[in-house]
Motif scaffolding. Structure first.
Motif, PDB file in Angstrom:
ATOM      1  N   ILE A 116       0.871  -1.179   0.000  1.00  0.00           N
ATOM      2  CA  ILE A 116       0.000   0.000   0.000  1.00  0.00           C
ATOM      3  C   ILE A 116       0.900   1.218   0.000  1.00  0.00           C
ATOM      4  O   ILE A 116       1.671   1.421   0.953  1.00  0.00           O
ATOM      5  N   THR A 117       0.856   2.002  -1.064  1.00  0.00           N
ATOM      6  CA  THR A 117       1.719   3.187  -1.142  1.00  0.00           C
ATOM      7  C   THR A 117       1.285   4.218  -0.093  1.00  0.00           C
ATOM      8  O   THR A 117       0.103   4.534   0.021  1.00  0.00           O
ATOM      9  N   ILE A 118       2.259   4.730   0.664  1.00  0.00           N
ATOM     10  CA  ILE A 118       1.932   5.792   1.629  1.00  0.00           C
ATOM     11  C   ILE A 118       2.710   7.081   1.352  1.00  0.00           C
ATOM     12  O   ILE A 118       2.402   8.121   1.915  1.00  0.00           O
ATOM     13  N   GLY A 119       3.735   6.995   0.475  1.00  0.00           N
ATOM     14  CA  GLY A 119       4.465   8.196   0.109  1.00  0.00           C
ATOM     15  C   GLY A 119       5.052   8.048  -1.280  1.00  0.00           C
ATOM     16  O   GLY A 119       5.535   6.975  -1.651  1.00  0.00           O
ATOM     17  N   GLN A 120       4.977   9.120  -2.099  1.00  0.00           N
ATOM     18  CA  GLN A 120       5.572   9.060  -3.437  1.00  0.00           C
ATOM     19  C   GLN A 120       5.838  10.464  -3.945  1.00  0.00           C
ATOM     20  O   GLN A 120       5.469  11.440  -3.308  1.00  0.00           O
ATOM     21  N   LYS A 121       6.497  10.518  -5.127  1.00  0.00           N
ATOM     22  CA  LYS A 121       6.855  11.804  -5.751  1.00  0.00           C
ATOM     23  C   LYS A 121       7.725  12.653  -4.813  1.00  0.00           C
ATOM     24  O   LYS A 121       7.514  13.863  -4.693  1.00  0.00           O
ATOM     25  N   MET A 122       8.649  12.005  -4.133  1.00  0.00           N
ATOM     26  CA  MET A 122       9.533  12.742  -3.231  1.00  0.00           C
ATOM     27  C   MET A 122      10.905  12.913  -3.874  1.00  0.00           C
ATOM     28  O   MET A 122      11.345  12.063  -4.642  1.00  0.00           O
ATOM     29  N   SER A 123      11.562  13.993  -3.511  1.00  0.00           N
ATOM     30  CA  SER A 123      12.960  14.152  -3.893  1.00  0.00           C
ATOM     31  C   SER A 123      13.787  13.132  -3.095  1.00  0.00           C
ATOM     32  O   SER A 123      13.312  12.546  -2.122  1.00  0.00           O
ATOM     33  N   ASP A 124      15.026  12.924  -3.530  1.00  0.00           N
ATOM     34  CA  ASP A 124      15.888  11.986  -2.808  1.00  0.00           C
ATOM     35  C   ASP A 124      16.039  12.381  -1.341  1.00  0.00           C
ATOM     36  O   ASP A 124      15.970  11.536  -0.441  1.00  0.00           O
ATOM     37  N   ASP A 125      16.238  13.656  -1.107  1.00  0.00           N
ATOM     38  CA  ASP A 125      16.443  14.131   0.270  1.00  0.00           C
ATOM     39  C   ASP A 125      15.195  13.906   1.123  1.00  0.00           C
ATOM     40  O   ASP A 125      15.275  13.428   2.255  1.00  0.00           O
ATOM     41  N   GLU A 126      14.051  14.291   0.540  1.00  0.00           N
ATOM     42  CA  GLU A 126      12.793  14.135   1.255  1.00  0.00           C
ATOM     43  C   GLU A 126      12.558  12.655   1.568  1.00  0.00           C
ATOM     44  O   GLU A 126      12.192  12.284   2.682  1.00  0.00           O
ATOM     45  N   HIS A 127      12.789  11.813   0.557  1.00  0.00           N
ATOM     46  CA  HIS A 127      12.611  10.386   0.762  1.00  0.00           C
ATOM     47  C   HIS A 127      13.478   9.881   1.903  1.00  0.00           C
ATOM     48  O   HIS A 127      13.026   9.137   2.769  1.00  0.00           O
ATOM     49  N   SER A 128      14.717  10.307   1.929  1.00  0.00           N
ATOM     50  CA  SER A 128      15.592   9.748   2.958  1.00  0.00           C
ATOM     51  C   SER A 128      15.220  10.269   4.347  1.00  0.00           C
ATOM     52  O   SER A 128      15.270   9.521   5.325  1.00  0.00           O
ATOM     53  N   ASP A 129      14.770  11.510   4.433  1.00  0.00           N
ATOM     54  CA  ASP A 129      14.244  12.028   5.713  1.00  0.00           C
ATOM     55  C   ASP A 129      13.032  11.229   6.186  1.00  0.00           C
ATOM     56  O   ASP A 129      12.984  10.747   7.319  1.00  0.00           O
ATOM     57  N   VAL A 130      12.039  11.145   5.291  1.00  0.00           N
ATOM     58  CA  VAL A 130      10.765  10.542   5.676  1.00  0.00           C
ATOM     59  C   VAL A 130      10.953   9.053   5.970  1.00  0.00           C
ATOM     60  O   VAL A 130      10.489   8.542   6.998  1.00  0.00           O
ATOM     61  N   TYR A 131      11.644   8.368   5.074  1.00  0.00           N
ATOM     62  CA  TYR A 131      11.825   6.929   5.268  1.00  0.00           C
ATOM     63  C   TYR A 131      12.653   6.676   6.531  1.00  0.00           C
ATOM     64  O   TYR A 131      12.370   5.747   7.300  1.00  0.00           O
ATOM     65  N   GLY A 132      13.637   7.535   6.750  1.00  0.00           N
ATOM     66  CA  GLY A 132      14.448   7.422   7.966  1.00  0.00           C
ATOM     67  C   GLY A 132      13.597   7.483   9.225  1.00  0.00           C
ATOM     68  O   GLY A 132      13.814   6.727  10.176  1.00  0.00           O
ATOM     69  N   SER A 133      12.575   8.359   9.204  1.00  0.00           N
ATOM     70  CA  SER A 133      11.769   8.490  10.427  1.00  0.00           C
ATOM     71  C   SER A 133      10.663   7.449  10.508  1.00  0.00           C
ATOM     72  O   SER A 133      10.153   7.151  11.583  1.00  0.00           O
ATOM     73  N   LEU A 134      10.256   6.872   9.370  1.00  0.00           N
ATOM     74  CA  LEU A 134       9.138   5.919   9.397  1.00  0.00           C
ATOM     75  C   LEU A 134       9.572   4.453   9.464  1.00  0.00           C
ATOM     76  O   LEU A 134       8.823   3.602   9.949  1.00  0.00           O
ATOM     77  N   ARG A 135      10.773   4.155   8.996  1.00  0.00           N
ATOM     78  CA  ARG A 135      11.131   2.756   8.755  1.00  0.00           C
ATOM     79  C   ARG A 135      11.116   1.888  10.000  1.00  0.00           C
ATOM     80  O   ARG A 135      10.918   0.672   9.903  1.00  0.00           O
ATOM     81  N   MET A 136      11.331   2.497  11.171  1.00  0.00           N
ATOM     82  CA  MET A 136      11.362   1.685  12.388  1.00  0.00           C
ATOM     83  C   MET A 136       9.974   1.574  13.043  1.00  0.00           C
ATOM     84  O   MET A 136       9.823   0.920  14.081  1.00  0.00           O
ATOM     85  N   THR A 137       8.967   2.228  12.453  1.00  0.00           N
ATOM     86  CA  THR A 137       7.607   2.148  13.013  1.00  0.00           C
ATOM     87  C   THR A 137       7.157   0.697  13.115  1.00  0.00           C
ATOM     88  O   THR A 137       7.285  -0.069  12.162  1.00  0.00           O
ATOM     89  N   LYS A 138       6.657   0.364  14.295  1.00  0.00           N
ATOM     90  CA  LYS A 138       6.119  -1.007  14.468  1.00  0.00           C
ATOM     91  C   LYS A 138       4.735  -1.050  13.845  1.00  0.00           C
ATOM     92  O   LYS A 138       3.867  -0.241  14.160  1.00  0.00           O
ATOM     93  N   VAL A 139       4.537  -1.985  12.952  1.00  0.00           N
ATOM     94  CA  VAL A 139       3.268  -2.106  12.237  1.00  0.00           C
ATOM     95  C   VAL A 139       2.808  -3.542  12.287  1.00  0.00           C
ATOM     96  O   VAL A 139       3.581  -4.447  11.951  1.00  0.00           O
ATOM     97  N   HIS A 140       1.596  -3.753  12.736  1.00  0.00           N
ATOM     98  CA  HIS A 140       1.035  -5.084  12.525  1.00  0.00           C
ATOM     99  C   HIS A 140      -0.485  -5.052  12.421  1.00  0.00           C
ATOM    100  O   HIS A 140      -1.181  -4.751  13.386  1.00  0.00           O
ATOM    101  N   TYR A 141      -0.957  -5.366  11.257  1.00  0.00           N
ATOM    102  CA  TYR A 141      -2.391  -5.474  11.021  1.00  0.00           C
ATOM    103  C   TYR A 141      -2.668  -6.776  10.281  1.00  0.00           C
ATOM    104  O   TYR A 141      -1.842  -7.220   9.472  1.00  0.00           O
ATOM    105  N   GLU A 142      -3.831  -7.347  10.569  1.00  0.00           N
ATOM    106  CA  GLU A 142      -4.274  -8.502   9.783  1.00  0.00           C
ATOM    107  C   GLU A 142      -5.631  -8.199   9.185  1.00  0.00           C
ATOM    108  O   GLU A 142      -6.438  -7.477   9.778  1.00  0.00           O
ATOM    109  N   ASP A 143      -5.883  -8.758   8.044  1.00  0.00           N
ATOM    110  CA  ASP A 143      -7.165  -8.518   7.394  1.00  0.00           C
ATOM    111  C   ASP A 143      -7.456  -9.680   6.448  1.00  0.00           C
ATOM    112  O   ASP A 143      -6.544 -10.384   6.013  1.00  0.00           O
TER     113      ASP A 143
END
Lengths: 170, 170
Positions: A116-143
């Motif tokens: 599921i796309t949650i972010g796109q059309k980012m510059s390299d810098d923006e991507h690395s900032d955002v991904y850096g802050s989101l990548r460790m987020t604990k996520v668990h959903y079932e459906d």
């Protein structure tokens, strides 16, 4: 007219995805959070009836599919897309393959990585900032995905549902 | 969880409606142009399966319904909503009545005036300016509504399609 085939996950998962999409995904207002099964393809309004009938048949041959949202990932270096990774039994891939074999337009570019796309059309810098802050987020959903949706695109870029098909309906 | 039941008209009609909604309707990004058959009602995710089954039965008992978009109207003085007026044989009203009888939540405030909202949340002055300039627009579209859509609302106010039901499917 452009059509596409997706799964809309549960409200919980969509709300979670939107909490990030509203900031990081310019498509936020064009379509709800979704798992793409067949990316956009061209068809006329006449052809779509036949496509809908084929989809109906395909959907009946599958059972509802369990999906798990397990982490936040990125397609970098291919592109700067950040996504919720979907883990699923083989069935989701089998469904994807059958849809793409049936509606083959030579458009399939990548291996199927359900997400599921949650972010796109980012510059390299923006991507690395955002991904850096989101990548460790604990996520668990079932459906359980028990339906697939056939969509078409309006002139303003937004998507409307043409029809839904239940998986495994007798 | 909030649910609603609507008809999405043809792409042509939706594109026409959006050309005005983008300026005059703050709900523009939350839902595609639609004809509301049952305004929003509360149900749980468990209840919705039963609702979907009832809808399936109701939809089978109707035939596809011819609709015509005939002019631009306004609900003033009841409220400052500007809309595309939908003319339809009795069937659309019969479908509306059956849906509201089946899912009665005492929520039905007005007589059924089938329409597609194109402007809302306007001040009196804005309404009279906009309606003054739009009301003479020549409008004529025809469409056959062969599906109804059950939607639910996400936390951000946008609507996702839960399932569609074909009218008159054997």
């Amino acid at each position: 007219m452009k059509f596409g085939i997706v799964i809309f996950p549960s409200k919980k998962i969509q709300d979670f995805a939107n909490s990030m999409r509203r900031r990081y995904d310019p498509h936020y207002a064009l379509i709800p959070p979704h798992v793409t099964l067949k990316s956009s393809f061209e068809a006329t309004e006449e052809e779509i009836k036949e496509i809908a009938n084929k989809l109906d048949t395909i959907a009946r041959n599958f059972k509802p599919i369990n999906i798990q949202v397990t982490k936040i990932g990125s397609f970098k270096p291919v592109n700067n897309v950040i996504y919720l990774k979907i883990e699923s039994p083989e069935d989701l891939e089998r469904l994807h393959n059958e849809l793409n074999a049936t509606f083959d337009d030579g458009n399939q570019e990548y291996n199927f990585v359900p997400h599921i796309t949650i972010g796109q059309k980012m510059s390299d810098d923006e991507h690395s900032d955002v991904y850096g802050s989101l990548r460790m987020t604990k996520v668990h959903y079932e459906d359980t995905a028990d339906r697939i949706h056939l969509l078409y695109q309006l002139d303003n870029g937004s998507w409307t549902v043409y029809e839904t098909f239940r998986l495994g309906k007798e």
